[in-house]
Design a protein around this motif. Structure first.
Motif, PDB file in Angstrom:
ATOM      1  N   GLN A  12       0.850  -1.190   0.000  1.00 11.28           N
ATOM      2  CA  GLN A  12       0.000   0.000   0.000  1.00 11.28           C
ATOM      3  C   GLN A  12       0.886   1.240   0.000  1.00 11.28           C
ATOM      4  OE1 GLN A  12      -2.750   0.258   3.283  1.00 11.28           O
ATOM      5  NE2 GLN A  12      -3.351   2.369   2.792  1.00 11.28           N
ATOM      6  N   THR A  23      -7.889  18.585  -4.851  1.00  6.89           N
ATOM      7  CA  THR A  23      -7.743  17.368  -5.645  1.00  6.89           C
ATOM      8  C   THR A  23      -7.698  17.650  -7.139  1.00  6.89           C
ATOM      9  OG1 THR A  23      -8.841  15.992  -3.980  1.00  6.89           O
ATOM     10  CG2 THR A  23      -8.768  15.143  -6.232  1.00  6.89           C
ATOM     11  N   ARG A  79       0.749   7.025 -12.401  1.00  3.36           N
ATOM     12  CA  ARG A  79       0.401   6.338 -11.154  1.00  3.36           C
ATOM     13  C   ARG A  79      -0.102   7.335 -10.114  1.00  3.36           C
ATOM     14  NH1 ARG A  79      -0.497   1.118  -8.955  1.00  3.36           N
ATOM     15  NH2 ARG A  79      -1.075   1.752  -6.849  1.00  3.36           N
ATOM     16  N   THR A  82      -3.786   8.349 -10.807  1.00  2.22           N
ATOM     17  CA  THR A  82      -4.791   7.376 -10.372  1.00  2.22           C
ATOM     18  C   THR A  82      -4.879   7.308  -8.851  1.00  2.22           C
ATOM     19  OG1 THR A  82      -3.139   5.598 -10.516  1.00  2.22           O
ATOM     20  CG2 THR A  82      -4.514   5.979 -12.448  1.00  2.22           C
ATOM     21  N   ASP A  83      -3.740   7.435  -8.164  1.00  5.71           N
ATOM     22  CA  ASP A  83      -3.739   7.356  -6.694  1.00  5.71           C
ATOM     23  C   ASP A  83      -4.464   8.534  -6.056  1.00  5.71           C
ATOM     24  OD1 ASP A  83      -2.447   4.950  -6.661  1.00  5.71           O
ATOM     25  OD2 ASP A  83      -0.465   5.765  -6.227  1.00  5.71           O
ATOM     26  N   LEU A  85      -7.062   9.997  -7.054  1.00 10.15           N
ATOM     27  CA  LEU A  85      -8.506   9.774  -7.120  1.00 10.15           C
ATOM     28  C   LEU A  85      -8.973   8.623  -6.234  1.00 10.15           C
ATOM     29  CD1 LEU A  85      -8.994  10.189 -10.986  1.00 10.15           C
ATOM     30  CD2 LEU A  85      -9.539  11.861  -9.185  1.00 10.15           C
ATOM     31  N   GLN A  86      -8.008   7.895  -5.647  1.00 13.23           N
ATOM     32  CA  GLN A  86      -8.348   6.758  -4.793  1.00 13.23           C
ATOM     33  C   GLN A  86      -8.230   7.133  -3.320  1.00 13.23           C
ATOM     34  OE1 GLN A  86      -9.357   3.814  -5.886  1.00 13.23           O
ATOM     35  NE2 GLN A  86      -8.934   4.037  -8.078  1.00 13.23           N
ATOM     36  N   PRO A  87      -9.066   6.570  -2.469  1.00 17.40           N
ATOM     37  CA  PRO A  87      -8.871   6.756  -1.019  1.00 17.40           C
ATOM     38  C   PRO A  87      -7.570   6.062  -0.600  1.00 17.40           C
ATOM     39  CG  PRO A  87     -10.608   5.152  -1.435  1.00 17.40           C
ATOM     40  CD  PRO A  87     -10.280   5.757  -2.763  1.00 17.40           C
ATOM     41  N   SER A  89      -6.726   3.855   1.486  1.00 18.80           N
ATOM     42  CA  SER A  89      -6.775   2.405   1.698  1.00 18.80           C
ATOM     43  C   SER A  89      -6.761   1.612   0.390  1.00 18.80           C
ATOM     44  CB  SER A  89      -8.022   2.030   2.501  1.00 18.80           C
ATOM     45  OG  SER A  89      -9.202   2.423   1.809  1.00 18.80           O
ATOM     46  N   GLU A  90      -7.060   2.267  -0.742  1.00 20.04           N
ATOM     47  CA  GLU A  90      -7.126   1.575  -2.029  1.00 20.04           C
ATOM     48  C   GLU A  90      -5.936   1.875  -2.933  1.00 20.04           C
ATOM     49  OE1 GLU A  90     -10.863   2.181  -3.947  1.00 20.04           O
ATOM     50  OE2 GLU A  90     -12.029   1.760  -2.135  1.00 20.04           O
ATOM     51  N   ARG A  91      -4.938   2.555  -2.399  1.00 20.34           N
ATOM     52  CA  ARG A  91      -3.730   2.843  -3.174  1.00 20.34           C
ATOM     53  C   ARG A  91      -2.764   1.663  -3.062  1.00 20.34           C
ATOM     54  NH1 ARG A  91      -2.991   9.073  -0.903  1.00 20.34           N
ATOM     55  NH2 ARG A  91      -4.876   9.916  -1.915  1.00 20.34           N
TER      56      ARG A  91
END
Length: 314
Positions: A12, A23, A79, A82-83, A85-87, A89-91
């Motif tokens: 992670q 953002t 990378r 995309t990260d 836009l992710q919370p 915990s989902e990276r």
């Protein structure tokens, strides 16, 4: 008590800490910066490739620098986009993908120094030994120097990551915005003394060799320019060497800021921003600086745009 997950195939990334209001501005900044880097560097690389008048050592070495900027930014910026836009915990990223990313990033960092060192040698020969330039900087010599620049970086980085891969991992959270050697070996609960020693030695040797070669090269070039009454020679030296020196200083200062901030854990957010700018700033400025300085590149672009304005006659 801390829970450990040994040799997990999934890691992670901590990523950038961006507020909700920031953002999309950050996302747009990174996207358009990356787009410019790819278009500008690919454009310069294409011009050097197709224009036979640019098949000279200086431009062919710059072609390598453009390719290096494209590779280095292509494994980092998409990378990050995309990260963001992710919370948090989902990276996630697979361990093997992370190793490959770290290898390319360190190759980019190291090759930036080795390629600019060789470009400094090329300028030294052109200014200090102009009559022997064609005899010294032959195609064979250029191939040897280019292979050496990439080969030395490949071997040094290969050892760097090899020492890290051998370690067992007991953590999965990487406190970094992207994969790198330090973040990877910090996942281990084993002794990382050898990794720290080699990493420090690697950095010292690279920066000492890089700075030392620049100081030695430009000292000799300065002496030649001061003792020479050839105005044409001095003008050529100011243009070509000045451009190269500006590119080198931008790369060096950007890297030094990241290294300095790494020593201050409380400035982790600043270090992350500096790490992103280390890729974006040189990659964006290099094609602009060399493109504006080079008469040949400007001439090629002028012909290209002029030809588009001419309408076919029937």
């Amino acid at each position: 008590m801390e829970n450990y997950t040994y040799n997990s195939p999934i890691l992670q990334l901590e990523g950038l800490n961006v507020s909700k209001d920031s953002t999309y501005p950050v996302l747009l900044f990174l996207f358009f910066s990356y787009l410019f880097i790819i278009v500008a560097n690919a454009g310069i690389a294409f011009i050097v490739f197709v224009d036979k008048t640019l098949h000279q050592p200086m431009y062919l070495l710059f072609w390598n620098l453009s390719i290096n900027d494209i590779l280095g930014n292509s494994v980092v910026v998409p990378r990050l986009l995309t990260d963001i836009l992710q919370p948090p915990s989902e990276r996630i990223i697979s361990y093997y993908e992370c190793v490959v990313q770290a290898f390319i990033i360190h190759m980019f960092n190291t090759s930036s120094h080795t390629l600019l060192m060789i470009m400094a040698f090329d300028r030294y020969v052109a200014i200090c030994n102009p009559l022997r330039y064609a005899a010294i900087m032959t195609n064979k010599m250029l191939i040897k120097l280019t292979v050496s620049a990439w080969g030395v970086a490949f071997v040094l980085v290969g050892i760097l990551l090899g020492l890290t891969i051998r370690l067992n991992r007991c953590r999965t959270l990487m406190r970094s915005i992207y994969c790198n050697n330090a973040a990877l070996f910090k996942l281990s609960c084993e002794s990382v003394f050898i990794n720290n020693v080699y990493g420090l030695t690697f950095t010292v040797v690279l920066f000492t060799g890089s700075i030392g070669s620049m100081v030695l090269t430009y000292t000799k070039i300065t002496v030649v320019c001061l003792t020479s009454k050839n105005k044409s020679l001095n003008s050529k030296a100011l243009k070509t060497c000045g451009t190269h020196l500006v590119v080198y200083l931008i790369m060096l200062l950007s890297g030094m800021i990241v290294i300095i901030l790494h020593r201050f854990p409380q400035l982790s957010d600043s270090k992350k921003i500096a790490a992103v700018l280390y890729h974006i700033i040189p990659g964006s400025l290099n094609p602009i600086i060399y493109g504006m300085q080079s008469k040949e590149i400007r001439r090629f672009l002028s012909k290209l745009f002029d030809s588009k304005k001419v309408l076919p006659s029937f």
